[in-house]
Design a protein around this motif. Structure first.
Motif, PDB file in Angstrom:
ATOM      1  N   GLY A   1      -5.496  36.029  29.240  1.00 33.09           N
ATOM      2  CA  GLY A   1      -5.326  36.900  28.082  1.00 33.09           C
ATOM      3  C   GLY A   1      -5.826  36.325  26.775  1.00 33.09           C
ATOM      4  O   GLY A   1      -6.067  37.064  25.821  1.00 33.09           O
TER       5      GLY A   1
ATOM      6  N   ALA B   1      -2.548  40.760  22.091  1.00 31.58           N
ATOM      7  CA  ALA B   1      -2.891  41.690  23.166  1.00 31.58           C
ATOM      8  C   ALA B   1      -3.597  42.926  22.629  1.00 31.58           C
ATOM      9  O   ALA B   1      -4.525  43.445  23.265  1.00 31.58           O
ATOM     10  CB  ALA B   1      -1.639  42.085  23.938  1.00 31.58           C
TER      11      ALA B   1
ATOM     12  N   GLN C   1      -7.223  44.332  23.733  1.00 27.32           N
ATOM     13  CA  GLN C   1      -7.406  45.719  24.183  1.00 27.32           C
ATOM     14  C   GLN C   1      -8.522  46.409  23.409  1.00 27.32           C
ATOM     15  O   GLN C   1      -9.304  47.182  23.974  1.00 27.32           O
ATOM     16  CB  GLN C   1      -6.094  46.480  24.019  1.00 27.32           C
TER      17      GLN C   1
ATOM     18  N   ASN D   1      -2.451  36.824  34.428  1.00 28.35           N
ATOM     19  CA  ASN D   1      -1.312  36.285  33.689  1.00 28.35           C
ATOM     20  C   ASN D   1      -1.326  34.761  33.734  1.00 28.35           C
ATOM     21  O   ASN D   1      -1.913  34.150  34.632  1.00 28.35           O
ATOM     22  CB  ASN D   1       0.004  36.810  34.275  1.00 28.35           C
TER      23      ASN D   1
ATOM     24  N   TYR E   1       0.644  34.851  28.216  1.00 23.36           N
ATOM     25  CA  TYR E   1       0.614  36.241  28.683  1.00 23.36           C
ATOM     26  C   TYR E   1       1.241  36.390  30.066  1.00 23.36           C
ATOM     27  O   TYR E   1       0.679  35.934  31.066  1.00 23.36           O
ATOM     28  CB  TYR E   1      -0.825  36.778  28.712  1.00 23.36           C
TER      29      TYR E   1
ATOM     30  N   ASP F   1       2.980  41.503  29.616  1.00 24.94           N
ATOM     31  CA  ASP F   1       2.176  41.548  28.397  1.00 24.94           C
ATOM     32  C   ASP F   1       0.786  42.142  28.653  1.00 24.94           C
ATOM     33  O   ASP F   1       0.234  42.845  27.799  1.00 24.94           O
ATOM     34  CB  ASP F   1       1.998  40.134  27.819  1.00 24.94           C
ATOM     35  N   LEU F   2       0.222  41.835  29.822  1.00 20.04           N
ATOM     36  CA  LEU F   2      -1.145  42.263  30.108  1.00 20.04           C
ATOM     37  C   LEU F   2      -1.238  43.677  30.676  1.00 20.04           C
ATOM     38  O   LEU F   2      -2.280  44.325  30.545  1.00 20.04           O
ATOM     39  CB  LEU F   2      -1.791  41.292  31.106  1.00 20.04           C
TER      40      LEU F   2
ATOM     41  N   VAL G   1      -2.622  46.420  28.443  1.00 22.57           N
ATOM     42  CA  VAL G   1      -4.046  46.220  28.189  1.00 22.57           C
ATOM     43  C   VAL G   1      -4.855  46.704  29.383  1.00 22.57           C
ATOM     44  O   VAL G   1      -5.864  47.413  29.233  1.00 22.57           O
ATOM     45  CB  VAL G   1      -4.347  44.735  27.910  1.00 22.57           C
TER      46      VAL G   1
END
Length: 300
Positions: free
Chosen positions: A157, A163, A167, A185, A190, A194-195, A198
């Motif tokens: 990430g 993030a 994105q 990850n 991240y 969190d990912l 995105v």
């Protein structure tokens, strides 16, 4: 149920496939003519070794191979196109190497260095990162590898807490990068949580790593129920789902150890139906053989 396909990461523990390199200091000490000749020799040798890697994997029944991202040093140097000229000169050899993997039915991925941070808060880092990832995609193009997640180009990430910036960047990436891009990850910045936004917003597949997840969330082991939840959630980001890749590794001194063990001592039950598994163990092909995923080749 079809057994997972296990993948070999880059180099081997044996002498068969070892790639050459050159330091920036040594390269800059050369004249222009010497630079071209040195890179030509090095690139040609590494291309031949990539070609041999296809036969190496085929002989052992390995159907997933992570290509080294350090095959062609100095290729992304700003203001110096010597590497690009050499790579163009070797176009036929590169195509032959790529076709060898395809002919053997071996899927090829790449996972560049972690210094590629597309969402850095420093403009010069963003610029160098874009140049580096575009160069890696150019190498994959030169090998004739498909512009799709089948031939994945994988990143973490990047800069933590950014993030949204990541994105926003992904849709504007060159097609050679964007169509192959996957996100993974990590242990610190991240988590898959969190990912996931995105990935969903940009159509980017998520490569789930259970070891990173356990370390990040301070979980007891890779059999925690959330591992299965994230395997399935990540699968929904893959088109088609049968192309899903996950990473497999164990901590050297227990589940919370970030260092990879030599062999795989624990295979999470949550991975039982994952189609493609990259094995990140220090033992490389020894770890695959221990999993029954690599056939030893006897020599006379």
């Amino acid at each position: 149920m079809t057994a997972p396909t296990y993948g070999l990461v880059c180099l081997t523990t044996g002498p068969e496939i070892r790639f050459r390199t050159i330091t920036l200091t040594r390269y800059r000490a050369l004249t222009a003519d010497q630079r071209y000749g040195t890179l030509l020799d090095l690139y040609a040798d590494n291309t031949a070794r990539v070609r041999r890697a296809a036969d190496y994997c085929a002989a052992r029944g390995i159907r997933l191979y992570r290509l080294s991202s350090s095959l062609f040093p100095m290729l992304d140097l700003q203001g110096d196109d010597t590497g690009a000229q050499v790579l163009a000169h070797l176009a036929p050899q590169l195509r032959d190497a790529g076709h060898a993997f395809q002919d053997h039915g071996i899927r090829v991925l790449m996972h560049p260095e972690q210094f590629i941070v597309l969402n850095s808060d420093r403009p010069e880092v963003r610029e160098s990162s874009l140049r580096a990832i575009t160069t890696h995609a150019h190498v994959m193009d030169a090998l004739g590898l498909e512009r799709s997640p089948w031939n994945l180009l994988l990143l973490h990430g990047g800069k933590g807490g950014r993030a949204q910036e990541l994105q926003a960047i992904i849709p504007d990436l060159p097609e050679s990068v964007r169509l192959r891009l996957g996100l993974e990850n990590d242990e610190r910045a991240y988590s898959p949580r969190d990912l996931m936004p995105v990935c969903e917003a940009t159509g980017t597949p998520l490569v789930f790593d259970a070891h990173h997840h356990v370390v990040h969330d301070h979980l007891p082991d890779q059999d925690h129920p959330s591992v299965r939840e994230w395997v399935l959630a990540a699968r929904r980001t893959w088109t088609p789902p049968e192309w899903q890749v996950v990473h497999l590794s164990n901590g050297l001194d227990g589940p919370q150890d970030r260092r990879h063990s030599h062999l795989i001592t624990h295979l999470p039950a949550a991975y039982h139906d994952v189609p493609w598994i990259e094995v990140e163990a220090k033992g490389k092909e020894e770890a695959l053989a221990a999993l029954g995923a690599c056939t030893p080749v006897r020599t006379a």
